[in-house]
Design an enzyme around this catalytic site. Structure first.
Site, short mmCIF file in Angstrom:
data_model
loop_
_atom_site.label_atom_id
_atom_site.label_comp_id
_atom_site.label_asym_id
_atom_site.label_seq_id
_atom_site.Cartn_x
_atom_site.Cartn_y
_atom_site.Cartn_z
N GLU A 50 0.83 -1.20 0.00
CA GLU A 50 0.00 0.00 0.00
C GLU A 50 0.87 1.26 0.00
OE1 GLU A 50 -2.31 -3.13 2.45
OE2 GLU A 50 -0.24 -2.58 2.03
N CYS A 53 -2.39 -3.15 7.15
CA CYS A 53 -1.91 -3.29 8.53
C CYS A 53 -2.23 -2.03 9.34
CB CYS A 53 -0.42 -3.60 8.56
SG CYS A 53 0.64 -2.22 8.10
N CYS A 55 -0.05 0.89 7.40
CA CYS A 55 -0.51 1.29 6.06
C CYS A 55 -1.78 2.14 6.11
CB CYS A 55 -0.73 0.06 5.19
SG CYS A 55 0.82 -0.78 4.76
#
Length: 357
Positions: A54, A76, A85
């Site tokens: 990401e 995450c 992220c």
């Protein structure tokens, strides 16, 4: 799942596939950023696991407000060596997040949607039946703290596993496919008996993929490994570990001087011993392990149910009197007809997944 959602998520999975086996203990994740039916950016988890996909996809963009993000794994939410992220997703003003799987990591599991919802970002889990097996290795890693273990075997059309006349059973193209398979693993495990006999390099030798050299583990309980082998040329390019008994501590010094790393075990006789070894290998940072050994060790793994996946390469040629088989041959003969196959010129390939993930 609409057609567009399906296509974008499939693209993300294709990206994730490229780094499978190269991201350490982190999963290989693919990410695609889309706005007005146009792909703005894409990313994949970096080698060794960081940065995440990401971040890699979003960090390229100066402006993507209102865009949708498609990722193969739930973003995450925890701080580690890199920020979560979800932070950059919020910062870049993403409008919607679609993901293929929930992350089994307890630090993230089902937390992303709660955090993003508070910021007005919609999330949706899109189950992909086609890719349902993709994260089996990662789920096993998180559940049991051991690597996902695969193996391969070659057989003739009459289910012989040993060719008495020549070295190979299957075609040159099938052997190239083996190199592609190696590229999806961060380590290979074999035995000193197999390596002494074959004198093989056990690396990936396909142009464009040859920079990836899975580390090697060699089971050698009596330290019978030959001192002069082809793989010695790779000792400075990859880690090569010898697994031996504690009583061989002094004897192992000669291999240390050559450049091998030594792992000591009390024993390696049963499932319990193997699982202890697996846990030790996982703690060293390996998540996907390919078995390339003789039939004795492979049969040992199958019998003790410590194998997660088996690649079976079947030649269309018979060996007849020039062949030989063992218990593994009988097992393969039993399961082969029930599995979907891929044709590789004069050979066939099937993959057996075991229900122990």
């Amino acid at each position: 799942m609409t057609k567009n959602h399906k296509n974008y998520l499939e693209l993300a999975f294709q990206l994730a596939e490229t780094n499978l086996g190269k991201t350490g203990l982190n999963p290989s994740v693919g990410c695609v950023i889309v706005k007005n039916n146009t792909v703005l950016s894409s990313g994949v988890t970096s080698l060794n696991g960081r940065p995440h996909s990401e971040f890699n996809a979003l960090n390229k963009l100066k402006g993507c407000s209102g865009a949708s993000l498609y990722t193969t794994m739930e973003p995450c939410t925890h701080y580690g060596k890199t920020p979560p992220c979800v932070n950059i997703i919020i910062k870049k003003k993403i409008k919607k997040v679609f993901y293929g799987f929930e992350d089994p990591d307890i630090r993230t599991f089902q937390k992303a949607k709660k955090i993003l919802k508070k910021k007005g970002i919609k999330t949706k889990l899109l189950f992909s039946r086609k890719n349902r097996y993709f994260y089996d290795s990662y789920f096993l890693n998180k559940k049991k703290a051991i690597p996902f273990v695969s193996a391969k075997i070659a057989i003739s059309s009459d289910y012989q596993t040993i060719n008495k006349k020549k070295k190979w059973i299957t075609s040159n193209l099938s052997r190239k496919v083996v190199h592609l398979i190696r590229n999806k693993f961060d380590c290979i495990i074999s035995t000193s008996k197999s390596i002494n006999f074959d004198n093989s390099l056990l690396n990936c030798r396909i142009s464009g993929l040859d920079n990836h050299k899975p580390d090697l583990f060699i089971i050698d309980l009596k330290l019978n490994l030959r001192k002069k082998l082809k793989l010695n040329n790779l000792l400075k390019k990859r880690k090569t570990h010898i697994i031996t008994l504690i009583k061989n501590r002094k004897k192992s010094n000669i291999f240390k001087k050559l450049g091998y790393k030594i792992i000591f075990v009390k024993n390696l006789k049963d499932k319990k011993d193997l699982n202890l070894l697996y846990k030790k290998i996982y703690k060293m940072g390996y998540s996907r392990m390919l078995v390339e050994s003789g039939l004795t060790f492979l049969n040992f793994l199958i019998t003790n149910k410590v194998l997660n996946e088996l690649y079976i390469f079947k030649s269309k040629n018979k060996l007849g009197k020039y062949g030989n088989n063992n218990n593994t041959s009988k097992y393969v003969k039993k399961i082969f007809p029930k599995l979907p196959l891929i044709n590789i010129n004069n050979d066939q390939l099937v993959t057996k997944r075991f229900n122990n993930v």
